[in-house]
Design a protein around this motif. Structure first.
Motif, PDB file in Angstrom:
ATOM      1  N   LEU A  53       0.908  -1.190  -0.083  1.00  0.00           N
ATOM      2  CA  LEU A  53      -0.218   0.150  -0.058  1.00  0.00           C
ATOM      3  C   LEU A  53       0.822   1.473   0.225  1.00  0.00           C
ATOM      4  O   LEU A  53       0.412   2.232  -0.622  1.00  0.00           O
ATOM      5  N   LEU A  54       1.936   1.159   0.842  1.00  0.00           N
ATOM      6  CA  LEU A  54       2.859   2.518   0.749  1.00  0.00           C
ATOM      7  C   LEU A  54       3.484   2.774  -0.516  1.00  0.00           C
ATOM      8  O   LEU A  54       3.701   3.807  -1.099  1.00  0.00           O
ATOM      9  N   VAL A  55       3.837   1.546  -1.250  1.00  0.00           N
ATOM     10  CA  VAL A  55       4.322   1.758  -2.716  1.00  0.00           C
ATOM     11  C   VAL A  55       3.308   2.400  -3.637  1.00  0.00           C
ATOM     12  O   VAL A  55       3.715   3.267  -4.346  1.00  0.00           O
ATOM     13  N   GLU A  56       2.086   1.924  -3.506  1.00  0.00           N
ATOM     14  CA  GLU A  56       1.119   2.178  -4.331  1.00  0.00           C
ATOM     15  C   GLU A  56       0.778   3.873  -4.089  1.00  0.00           C
ATOM     16  O   GLU A  56       0.110   4.716  -4.931  1.00  0.00           O
TER      17      GLU A  56
ATOM     18  N   ALA B  44      -4.411   5.606   2.618  1.00  0.00           N
ATOM     19  CA  ALA B  44      -4.289   4.094   3.156  1.00  0.00           C
ATOM     20  C   ALA B  44      -4.740   3.808   4.397  1.00  0.00           C
ATOM     21  O   ALA B  44      -4.307   5.033   5.440  1.00  0.00           O
ATOM     22  N   LEU B  45      -5.399   3.016   4.683  1.00  0.00           N
ATOM     23  CA  LEU B  45      -5.454   2.672   6.010  1.00  0.00           C
ATOM     24  C   LEU B  45      -4.546   1.486   6.637  1.00  0.00           C
ATOM     25  O   LEU B  45      -5.163   0.304   5.805  1.00  0.00           O
ATOM     26  N   LEU B  46      -3.628   1.569   7.316  1.00  0.00           N
ATOM     27  CA  LEU B  46      -2.740   0.370   7.502  1.00  0.00           C
ATOM     28  C   LEU B  46      -1.965   0.387   8.808  1.00  0.00           C
ATOM     29  O   LEU B  46      -2.463   1.282   9.625  1.00  0.00           O
TER      30      LEU B  46
ATOM     31  N   MET C 242       5.250  11.559   4.249  1.00  0.00           N
ATOM     32  CA  MET C 242       3.784  11.244   4.318  1.00  0.00           C
ATOM     33  C   MET C 242       3.074  11.980   5.626  1.00  0.00           C
ATOM     34  O   MET C 242       3.728  11.879   6.495  1.00  0.00           O
ATOM     35  N   ALA C 243       1.793  11.969   5.611  1.00  0.00           N
ATOM     36  CA  ALA C 243       0.985  12.681   6.658  1.00  0.00           C
ATOM     37  C   ALA C 243       0.465  11.516   7.611  1.00  0.00           C
ATOM     38  O   ALA C 243      -0.224  10.608   6.906  1.00  0.00           O
TER      39      ALA C 243
END
Length: 293
Positions: free
Chosen positions: A130-133, A142-144, A155-156
């Protein structure tokens, strides 16, 4: 360069080929190729790798398409005037365990508030993926699980929940001590290709050094089901209440030194003033607050 060429580039990334993009924007394949060539001349860099049968977009092409998308959204907002309605597509990545936890009530809340906002959840479920995307601009938020090192400062991050790890045991297991439960019933592992699985495995082996798991699974529902049938015990991030009640498993706390994971919303800092991002994050905040009340 003109705006139609940027729209064509975005269509190629969405539909996967020059031909499909041409049909979507009303151009012939040759016209699509010409517009891409004009963009490449304008930027002075190739936008597609043409060494394969189907040309593949470069990372730079994805960046341009994301910038064009943001620009298009802002232009439409100006054209629409002061309307507060949110419309269009929003791509949201969500890890598997939260797809049956926070996601459904958040989507319901968003659909009630903004019926014209289309929130798409692509088939991605791993934090690293998800972080790559997100970095590539293929999703907006994203929720991760926030990485143990805190995550990129580009990133925030907004932490929604600290989710403790617990031990789950069969309903008829009489032991209360986690070490005894592991020794007597065996260990069902949580997928160690996931950060959360590696945290669980470290804790189990701190209790019983050298212990091997009988089987290793990614699906939380499958793990809980197997525990309920007496096939072993497990250490996992605490599952949602309804799942635990459905299977009737025992929940054993791991004490004040129990590990935990941080469930967070994350988006690019460049999107701090993007109203779609703001409202999606606010919806998840509200759902978490209501769940904690």
């Amino acid at each position: 360069m003109n705006l139609s060429a940027l729209n064509t580039l975005r269509a190629i990334l969405v539909h996967g080929s020059f031909t499909a993009a041409g049909a979507a924007v009303g151009c012939t394949p040759s016209a699509v190729s010409l517009q891409i060539k004009q963009l490449e001349e304008f930027f002075g860099r190739p936008l597609f790798d043409r060494s394969t049968r189907v040309p593949r977009p470069t990372g730079f092409a994805v960046e341009i398409a994301q910038a064009a998308s943001d620009f298009g959204d802002r232009i439409e907002a100006l054209r629409a005037g002061p309307s507060r309605a949110l419309e269009g597509r929003f791509r949201l990545g969500v890890i598997t365990s939260m797809q049956s936890d926070l996601l459904p009530p958040a989507l319901r809340l968003l659909s009630q508030r903004y019926p014209m906002l289309d929130v798409g959840v692509p088939p991605l479920n791993d934090t690293d993926e998800l972080l790559v995307e997100l970095r590539a601009g293929r999703i907006e938020a994203a929720l991760l699980v926030r990485p143990e090192n805190g995550g990129s400062s580009r990133m925030a991050w907004h932490e929604l929940r600290r989710q403790p790890y617990v031990m789950l045991a069969p309903p008829d297991a009489t032991e209360a001590d986690p070490r005894s439960l592991l020794a007597n019933h065996g260990w069902i592992g949580y997928d160690t290709s996931l950060p959360g699985g590696r945290v669980a495995a470290r804790h189990v082996r701190s209790l019983v050094p050298g212990l091997s798991c009988q089987r290793e699974l990614r699906s939380m529902d499958a793990i809980v089901s197997m525990v309920s049938l007496g096939l072993g015990v497990t250490v996992v991030p605490q599952p949602r209440k309804r799942l635990l009640e459905a299977y009737g498993v025992r929940v054993i706390g791991l004490g004040r030194h129990a590990p935990f994971r941080r469930i967070a919303m994350v988006w690019r800092r460049a999107d701090d003033d993007n109203r779609k991002v703001i409202e999606v994050v606010n919806a998840f905040k509200q759902v978490q607050e209501e769940a904690s009340a």
